[in-house]
Design a protein around this motif. Structure first.
Motif, PDB file in Angstrom:
ATOM      1  N   ALA A 171       0.844  -1.203   0.000  1.00 30.31           N
ATOM      2  CA  ALA A 171       0.000   0.000   0.000  1.00 30.31           C
ATOM      3  C   ALA A 171       0.876   1.248   0.000  1.00 30.31           C
ATOM      4  CB  ALA A 171      -0.909   0.013   1.220  1.00 30.31           C
ATOM      5  N   VAL A 172       0.601   2.145  -0.922  1.00 31.95           N
ATOM      6  CA  VAL A 172       1.320   3.424  -0.960  1.00 31.95           C
ATOM      7  C   VAL A 172       0.445   4.567  -0.469  1.00 31.95           C
ATOM      8  CG1 VAL A 172       2.854   2.707  -2.813  1.00 31.95           C
ATOM      9  CG2 VAL A 172       0.675   3.761  -3.380  1.00 31.95           C
ATOM     10  N   TYR A 173      -0.842   4.283  -0.263  1.00 33.11           N
ATOM     11  CA  TYR A 173      -1.758   5.273   0.310  1.00 33.11           C
ATOM     12  C   TYR A 173      -2.713   4.550   1.255  1.00 33.11           C
ATOM     13  CZ  TYR A 173      -0.236   8.772  -3.026  1.00 33.11           C
ATOM     14  OH  TYR A 173       0.515   9.658  -3.740  1.00 33.11           O
ATOM     15  N   PRO A 174      -3.140   5.217   2.302  1.00 30.51           N
ATOM     16  CA  PRO A 174      -4.123   4.597   3.202  1.00 30.51           C
ATOM     17  C   PRO A 174      -5.500   4.571   2.553  1.00 30.51           C
ATOM     18  CG  PRO A 174      -3.731   6.849   3.867  1.00 30.51           C
ATOM     19  CD  PRO A 174      -2.770   6.574   2.733  1.00 30.51           C
ATOM     20  N   CYS A 175      -6.304   3.635   2.988  1.00 28.45           N
ATOM     21  CA  CYS A 175      -7.651   3.513   2.424  1.00 28.45           C
ATOM     22  C   CYS A 175      -8.605   3.025   3.515  1.00 28.45           C
ATOM     23  CB  CYS A 175      -7.664   2.541   1.245  1.00 28.45           C
ATOM     24  SG  CYS A 175      -9.294   2.318   0.493  1.00 28.45           S
ATOM     25  N   ASP A 223     -18.267  -3.982   3.010  1.00 28.18           N
ATOM     26  CA  ASP A 223     -17.720  -5.159   3.688  1.00 28.18           C
ATOM     27  C   ASP A 223     -16.772  -5.951   2.810  1.00 28.18           C
ATOM     28  OD1 ASP A 223     -19.170  -4.493   5.887  1.00 28.18           O
ATOM     29  OD2 ASP A 223     -20.822  -5.886   5.492  1.00 28.18           O
ATOM     30  N   SER A 224     -16.929  -5.845   1.493  1.00 24.32           N
ATOM     31  CA  SER A 224     -16.089  -6.635   0.598  1.00 24.32           C
ATOM     32  C   SER A 224     -14.741  -5.976   0.327  1.00 24.32           C
ATOM     33  CB  SER A 224     -16.816  -6.872  -0.729  1.00 24.32           C
ATOM     34  OG  SER A 224     -17.103  -5.639  -1.354  1.00 24.32           O
ATOM     35  N   GLU A 225     -14.520  -4.752   0.865  1.00 17.91           N
ATOM     36  CA  GLU A 225     -13.255  -4.050   0.670  1.00 17.91           C
ATOM     37  C   GLU A 225     -12.381  -4.182   1.904  1.00 17.91           C
ATOM     38  OE1 GLU A 225     -13.950  -0.016  -0.374  1.00 17.91           O
ATOM     39  OE2 GLU A 225     -15.330  -0.498  -1.997  1.00 17.91           O
ATOM     40  N   LEU A 226     -11.085  -3.927   1.714  1.00 15.74           N
ATOM     41  CA  LEU A 226     -10.121  -3.964   2.806  1.00 15.74           C
ATOM     42  C   LEU A 226      -9.757  -2.545   3.223  1.00 15.74           C
ATOM     43  CD1 LEU A 226      -7.671  -6.773   1.600  1.00 15.74           C
ATOM     44  CD2 LEU A 226      -9.515  -6.977   3.268  1.00 15.74           C
ATOM     45  N   SER A 227      -9.600  -2.334   4.520  1.00 17.99           N
ATOM     46  CA  SER A 227      -9.038  -1.090   5.041  1.00 17.99           C
ATOM     47  C   SER A 227      -7.568  -1.322   5.334  1.00 17.99           C
ATOM     48  CB  SER A 227      -9.762  -0.657   6.323  1.00 17.99           C
ATOM     49  OG  SER A 227     -11.107  -0.360   6.061  1.00 17.99           O
ATOM     50  N   GLY A 262      -7.003  -9.354  -2.701  1.00 23.11           N
ATOM     51  CA  GLY A 262      -5.845  -9.845  -1.980  1.00 23.11           C
ATOM     52  C   GLY A 262      -6.174 -10.122  -0.527  1.00 23.11           C
ATOM     53  N   GLU A 263      -5.163 -10.657   0.190  1.00 21.39           N
ATOM     54  CA  GLU A 263      -5.327 -11.014   1.595  1.00 21.39           C
ATOM     55  C   GLU A 263      -4.496 -10.081   2.463  1.00 21.39           C
ATOM     56  OE1 GLU A 263      -4.422 -15.078   2.287  1.00 21.39           O
ATOM     57  OE2 GLU A 263      -6.045 -15.866   1.030  1.00 21.39           O
ATOM     58  N   LEU A 264      -5.092  -9.655   3.584  1.00 24.24           N
ATOM     59  CA  LEU A 264      -4.402  -8.823   4.561  1.00 24.24           C
ATOM     60  C   LEU A 264      -4.857  -9.255   5.945  1.00 24.24           C
ATOM     61  CD1 LEU A 264      -2.579  -6.379   5.233  1.00 24.24           C
ATOM     62  CD2 LEU A 264      -4.637  -4.957   5.123  1.00 24.24           C
ATOM     63  N   GLU A 265      -3.896  -9.709   6.741  1.00 25.96           N
ATOM     64  CA  GLU A 265      -4.181 -10.155   8.109  1.00 25.96           C
ATOM     65  C   GLU A 265      -5.290 -11.199   8.151  1.00 25.96           C
ATOM     66  OE1 GLU A 265      -5.037  -6.652  10.272  1.00 25.96           O
ATOM     67  OE2 GLU A 265      -2.986  -5.884  10.205  1.00 25.96           O
ATOM     68  N   GLY A 266      -5.230 -12.150   7.218  1.00 26.69           N
ATOM     69  CA  GLY A 266      -6.173 -13.261   7.209  1.00 26.69           C
ATOM     70  C   GLY A 266      -7.505 -12.966   6.567  1.00 26.69           C
ATOM     71  N   ARG A 307      -9.648 -11.592   3.169  1.00 31.04           N
ATOM     72  CA  ARG A 307      -9.527 -11.369   1.736  1.00 31.04           C
ATOM     73  C   ARG A 307     -10.610 -10.398   1.283  1.00 31.04           C
ATOM     74  NH1 ARG A 307      -6.449 -13.560  -1.957  1.00 31.04           N
ATOM     75  NH2 ARG A 307      -7.013 -13.341  -4.165  1.00 31.04           N
ATOM     76  N   GLY A 308     -10.240  -9.490   0.409  1.00 35.15           N
ATOM     77  CA  GLY A 308     -11.204  -8.513  -0.068  1.00 35.15           C
ATOM     78  C   GLY A 308     -10.652  -7.692  -1.213  1.00 35.15           C
ATOM     79  N   LEU A 309     -11.401  -6.672  -1.603  1.00 30.20           N
ATOM     80  CA  LEU A 309     -11.055  -5.815  -2.734  1.00 30.20           C
ATOM     81  C   LEU A 309     -10.087  -4.716  -2.317  1.00 30.20           C
ATOM     82  CD1 LEU A 309     -14.588  -5.451  -4.340  1.00 30.20           C
ATOM     83  CD2 LEU A 309     -12.678  -6.741  -5.269  1.00 30.20           C
ATOM     84  N   ILE A 310      -9.181  -4.375  -3.268  1.00 31.79           N
ATOM     85  CA  ILE A 310      -8.167  -3.344  -3.043  1.00 31.79           C
ATOM     86  C   ILE A 310      -8.185  -2.405  -4.245  1.00 31.79           C
ATOM     87  CG2 ILE A 310      -5.731  -2.910  -2.565  1.00 31.79           C
ATOM     88  CD1 ILE A 310      -5.545  -6.030  -2.034  1.00 31.79           C
ATOM     89  N   PRO A 311      -8.275  -1.076  -4.047  1.00 30.05           N
ATOM     90  CA  PRO A 311      -8.184  -0.154  -5.189  1.00 30.05           C
ATOM     91  C   PRO A 311      -6.807  -0.264  -5.845  1.00 30.05           C
ATOM     92  CG  PRO A 311      -8.844   1.005  -3.185  1.00 30.05           C
ATOM     93  CD  PRO A 311      -8.438  -0.365  -2.780  1.00 30.05           C
ATOM     94  N   GLU A 312      -6.792  -0.508  -7.135  1.00 29.83           N
ATOM     95  CA  GLU A 312      -5.534  -0.775  -7.835  1.00 29.83           C
ATOM     96  C   GLU A 312      -4.536   0.371  -7.720  1.00 29.83           C
ATOM     97  OE1 GLU A 312      -4.115  -1.287 -12.468  1.00 29.83           O
ATOM     98  OE2 GLU A 312      -6.207  -1.593 -11.920  1.00 29.83           O
ATOM     99  N   ASN A 313      -5.036   1.628  -7.759  1.00 29.16           N
ATOM    100  CA  ASN A 313      -4.109   2.757  -7.766  1.00 29.16           C
ATOM    101  C   ASN A 313      -3.674   3.176  -6.363  1.00 29.16           C
ATOM    102  OD1 ASN A 313      -6.665   3.614  -7.147  1.00 29.16           O
ATOM    103  ND2 ASN A 313      -6.465   5.599  -8.128  1.00 29.16           N
ATOM    104  N   TYR A 314      -3.991   2.367  -5.344  1.00 29.82           N
ATOM    105  CA  TYR A 314      -3.543   2.646  -3.991  1.00 29.82           C
ATOM    106  C   TYR A 314      -2.345   1.771  -3.609  1.00 29.82           C
ATOM    107  CZ  TYR A 314      -7.403   5.691  -2.574  1.00 29.82           C
ATOM    108  OH  TYR A 314      -8.269   6.749  -2.441  1.00 29.82           O
ATOM    109  N   VAL A 315      -1.930   0.871  -4.504  1.00 26.23           N
ATOM    110  CA  VAL A 315      -0.867  -0.074  -4.163  1.00 26.23           C
ATOM    111  C   VAL A 315       0.153  -0.134  -5.290  1.00 26.23           C
ATOM    112  CG1 VAL A 315      -2.446  -1.458  -2.768  1.00 26.23           C
ATOM    113  CG2 VAL A 315      -2.089  -2.062  -5.161  1.00 26.23           C
ATOM    114  N   GLU A 316       1.314  -0.695  -4.953  1.00 29.89           N
ATOM    115  CA  GLU A 316       2.316  -1.023  -5.970  1.00 29.89           C
ATOM    116  C   GLU A 316       2.554  -2.532  -5.932  1.00 29.89           C
ATOM    117  OE1 GLU A 316       6.211   0.319  -5.285  1.00 29.89           O
ATOM    118  OE2 GLU A 316       6.120   0.138  -3.109  1.00 29.89           O
ATOM    119  N   ILE A 317       2.737  -3.099  -7.101  1.00 29.04           N
ATOM    120  CA  ILE A 317       3.000  -4.542  -7.191  1.00 29.04           C
ATOM    121  C   ILE A 317       4.451  -4.804  -6.846  1.00 29.04           C
ATOM    122  CG2 ILE A 317       2.950  -6.567  -8.698  1.00 29.04           C
ATOM    123  CD1 ILE A 317       0.213  -5.439  -8.044  1.00 29.04           C
ATOM    124  N   LEU A 318       4.692  -5.762  -5.968  1.00 30.64           N
ATOM    125  CA  LEU A 318       6.063  -6.113  -5.551  1.00 30.64           C
ATOM    126  C   LEU A 318       6.615  -7.224  -6.433  1.00 30.64           C
ATOM    127  CD1 LEU A 318       5.603  -6.077  -1.661  1.00 30.64           C
ATOM    128  CD2 LEU A 318       6.464  -4.262  -3.144  1.00 30.64           C
TER     129      LEU A 318
END
Length: 728
Positions: free
Chosen positions: A677-681, A686-690, A711-715, A717-728
């Motif tokens: 994540a490069v920006y907070p969200c 319910d289907s999205e991740l914070s 993707g999965e975060l802390e167990g 799984r949910g939706l992530i805005p594509e422009n809020y993250v960078e692919i590793l």
């Protein structure tokens, strides 16, 4: 002396003085009765008036709660949000107060009105009944006595004895009634002291309880009131700055309206009179239409709209333009006319009339004519008179000014708000910038007062060829100021500051560190962070195009500067640990919200996920080049998209259309990636991740929905805005 006591022994004498004492007691009880009746009547009027007041207050509160301010632009500042919500707060406060008032009214009825009326009816009413009975017994006794005394002594002894017995009985009964009556009178006289005053005491206790509860509400309201006063003051200060800029722009428009005609690289708009030919004998007529010409597709949209008719819309028509040619007055006795040839109607030529010669040249130019046209836009021009540059001379001047202000004037009231004499300011700038004088040490030179130095520093920063925070990053800096979370704002601006050129970032750091020092002395100089934001918002950043919409964003410029001042150490201390800085865009966040409301609930289901058809939207891929490609031709847009796609991590590959896709080696199963994540969200469903900046997502795949990943975060799984993250 007050009322005389009524002695029981006097009942046997029944003297005139005794009767006078009784009448005095009766008169006092009559007066008390009238007093209570009047008090009861006034009390009812008071209760009714209180109820009417309460109804009026509740209606007033309802009116406050139902209203909501509209605002200009696409977002509100925190201060504006608080001001908008203040009406609901006021409404809630009044309703709470009226709840207490209603309780007070009920208590007054129970503790004052009913007890007083009960005492009047039961005690004073019984005294009145006893009085009538006493008077009746008095008349009966003395009438009987007079009859006895009038009997002839010649009557037989048995008759006389019988009369004596009767009179004795009557006397005994009268005396008993008299004893009871005077006892009752004196009892009520004593009882009224507490029976009347005790309800009044309860009344005042109820009233003061109400006022005390109002006082408690006021104490609770005090903190909100103080915060709201700051919100109002900040908004007023921003309004003054915005109003000044708007009036300056208005003056420029009045002086040269054609130079400020609103245009865009995509389309041109304005009124044209279109000739409509009718069958004989009606000839032709001219209809006023609002026209929008889309340059790249050469489509002309025409809407019949006449402001004089109350602004009603008429028919809409769209045609594709083939050519535009000036029509001479030899063939048509009208000026400013154009012949428009239409491709989708072979042989059809529309004749249009512009509003003026300048307007005529404008439409010819926009529709592909050869006649020159005046400047189509207006760009902010920097202040003339000095050659302001971010070179060694400019940097030395900035440091010199800051040192002088902090040494000589850090506690001056209205620092940076009070302006110096323009001739002195210009003289100082000429000396320090144009003549490049290095011998003047402003911190020890008394020839230049503090307000001259502060004004010179502001003019120098405004006179730079480009503002410190650059035109290119202006929209990206403004976008975080329009978001909700203060933490998200600071993090986004932290990232953006480190995208500035090195010289810009260095000078910006010097200036904001100085402003933080100024704000720390705000008790003396009255220049809070908010006040400094108002002064330096348009100094450190501004849009390239001068429009009313841009001026309305001044308040967000102020917020950005406030963040730079408040978080100076964090923002300029260390660079953000991000390898890729995705642009923070208010439009992106808005698109995210819109897509959430328009699409069905997204649920991850790897059983039905077809990786051959899943790809992110081209919009997200080319988001970095959207503005650069605005108004360019189709081939340029394609090139920019391909260029953006080339930055996609190699493990994702690239589709023939420039969109990322999975590689052939991964087609056998779901693509497994990691993202950071490069920006907070903050999740909106319910289907999205914070998540916060730096969060690592595992098992990341493309979602069926364009612009989203899963993707999965802390167990979870949910939706992530594509422009809020960078692919590793």
């Amino acid at each position: 002396m007050g009322l005389y006591p009524l002695e029981f022994s006097e009942c046997y004498l029944d003297s005139p003085s005794f009767r006078e004492k009784i009448r005095a007691h009766e008169a006092e009880l009559d007066k008390t009765n009238r007093f209570i009746k009047e008090l009861y009547k006034d009390g009812k009027n008071l209760i009714n008036a209180t109820k009417q007041l309460s109804l009026a207050q509740l209606k007033f509160a309802q009116c406050l709660g139902d209203f909501q301010f509209e605002y200009i632009g696409d977002a509100k500042t925190d201060d504006e949000k608080c001001i908008d919500e203040s009406l609901q707060e006021f409404s809630s406060f009044l309703k709470n107060l009226e709840d207490q008032r209603e309780l007070m009214t009920r208590n007054i009825t129970e503790t004052l009105m009913k007890p007083l009326e009960k005492f009047r009816k039961e005690q004073l009413g019984s005294a009145k009944a006893e009085r009538k009975k006493f008077e009746k017994e008095t008349e009966k006794y003395y009438t009987t006595l007079e009859k006895l005394l009038n009997m002839s002594s010649k009557k037989k002894e048995p008759q006389l004895q019988e009369a004596d017995v009767t009179v004795d009985g009557m006397r005994q009964h009268f005396q008993d009634e008299s004893l009871e009556y005077i006892c009752k009178l004196q009892e009520i006289q004593e009882r009224k002291k507490f029976e009347c005053v005790e309800p009044l005491l309860a009344f005042f206790q109820t009233m003061f309880t109400f006022y005390h509860q109002g006082f408690e509400l006021a104490n609770d309201f005090d903190h909100y009131k103080r915060a709201l006063q700051i919100n109002i003051q900040n908004t007023r200060s921003r309004f003054e700055g915005t109003r000044s800029e708007v009036y300056d722009l208005l003056k420029k428009f009045k002086e040269a309206p054609q130079e400020y005609r609103q245009t865009s690289p995509i389309s041109s708009e304005g009124y044209l009179y279109m000739q409509e030919k009718r069958p004989p004998p009606f000839g032709s007529s001219w209809v006023k239409r609002y026209c929008t010409f889309v340059k790249e597709q050469k489509i002309l949209h025409m809407v019949t709209f006449d402001p004089k008719s109350g602004g009603k819309f008429g028919e809409t028509e769209s045609v594709t333009l083939k050519s535009c040619q000036r029509k001479t007055t030899d063939t048509l006795d009208r000026r400013f006319c154009l012949d428009l040839e239409i491709t989708d109607r072979p042989g059809t030529v529309f004749t249009a009339q512009a509003l003026s010669e300048d307007d005529h040249r404008f439409w010819v130019q926009e529709m592909g004519g050869k006649e020159p046209v005046h400047c189509l836009g207006r760009i902010y021009s920097r202040e003339r008179g000095i050659d302001a540059q971010l070179d060694d001379v400019g940097l030395s001047f900035v440091r010199n000014c800051i040192s002088a202000v902090e040494t000589r004037g850090i506690n001056d009231q209205g620092l940076y708000r009070v302006v110096g004499v323009s001739s002195k300011v210009q003289k100082l700038l000429n000396l320090m910038i144009d003549e490049k004088s290095e011998d003047v040490e402003l911190s020890s030179c008394e020839d230049w007062d503090v307000k001259t130095i502060t004004s010179a520093l502001k003019i120098f920063l405004r006179s730079l060829p480009e503002p410190l925070m650059t035109y290119a990053l202006y929209k990206e800096f403004i976008a975080p100021a329009k978001s909700r979370s203060p933490e998200a704002r600071a993090q986004a601006i932290h990232c953006l500051v480190h995208k500035l050129p090195e010289s810009n970032r260095h000078v910006l750091s010097l200036v904001t560190q100085h402003l933080a020092n100024v704000a720390s002395h705000s008790k003396q100089n009255l220049m809070t962070v908010a006040n400094l934001g108002v002064v330096f918002g348009p100094t450190l950043m501004r849009p390239q195009e001068e429009t009313v919409a841009a001026i309305m964003d001044l308040k967000f410029q102020n917020i950005v500067v406030e963040i730079l001042i408040e978080h100076h150490e964090k923002i300029f201390g260390d660079a953000p640990s991000l390898s890729v800085l995705t642009p923070f865009s208010a439009h992106t966040r808005q698109s995210k919200k819109q897509s959430r409301t328009c699409r069905p609930l997204a649920v991850y289901n790897p059983q039905v996920l077809d990786i051959h058809t899943v790809s992110p939207s081209s919009e997200a891929v080319s988001s970095g080049a959207d503005e650069a490609s605005l108004g360019s031709n189709e081939s340029d847009s394609s090139q920019s998209s391909i260029a953006s796609a080339s930055e996609i991590p190699p493990e994702l590959g690239s589709s023939p259309h420039g969109n990322p896709a999975v590689t052939s080696s991964q087609n056998a199963g779901v693509t497994v990636m990691k993202a950071k994540a490069v920006y907070p969200c903050e999740a909106e469903h319910d289907s999205e991740l914070s998540f916060q900046v730096g969060a690592i997502f595992h098992a990341v795949t493309w979602s069926r929905e364009p612009g989203w990943l899963e993707g999965e975060l802390e167990g979870k799984r949910g939706l992530i805005p594509e422009n809020y993250v960078e692919i590793l």
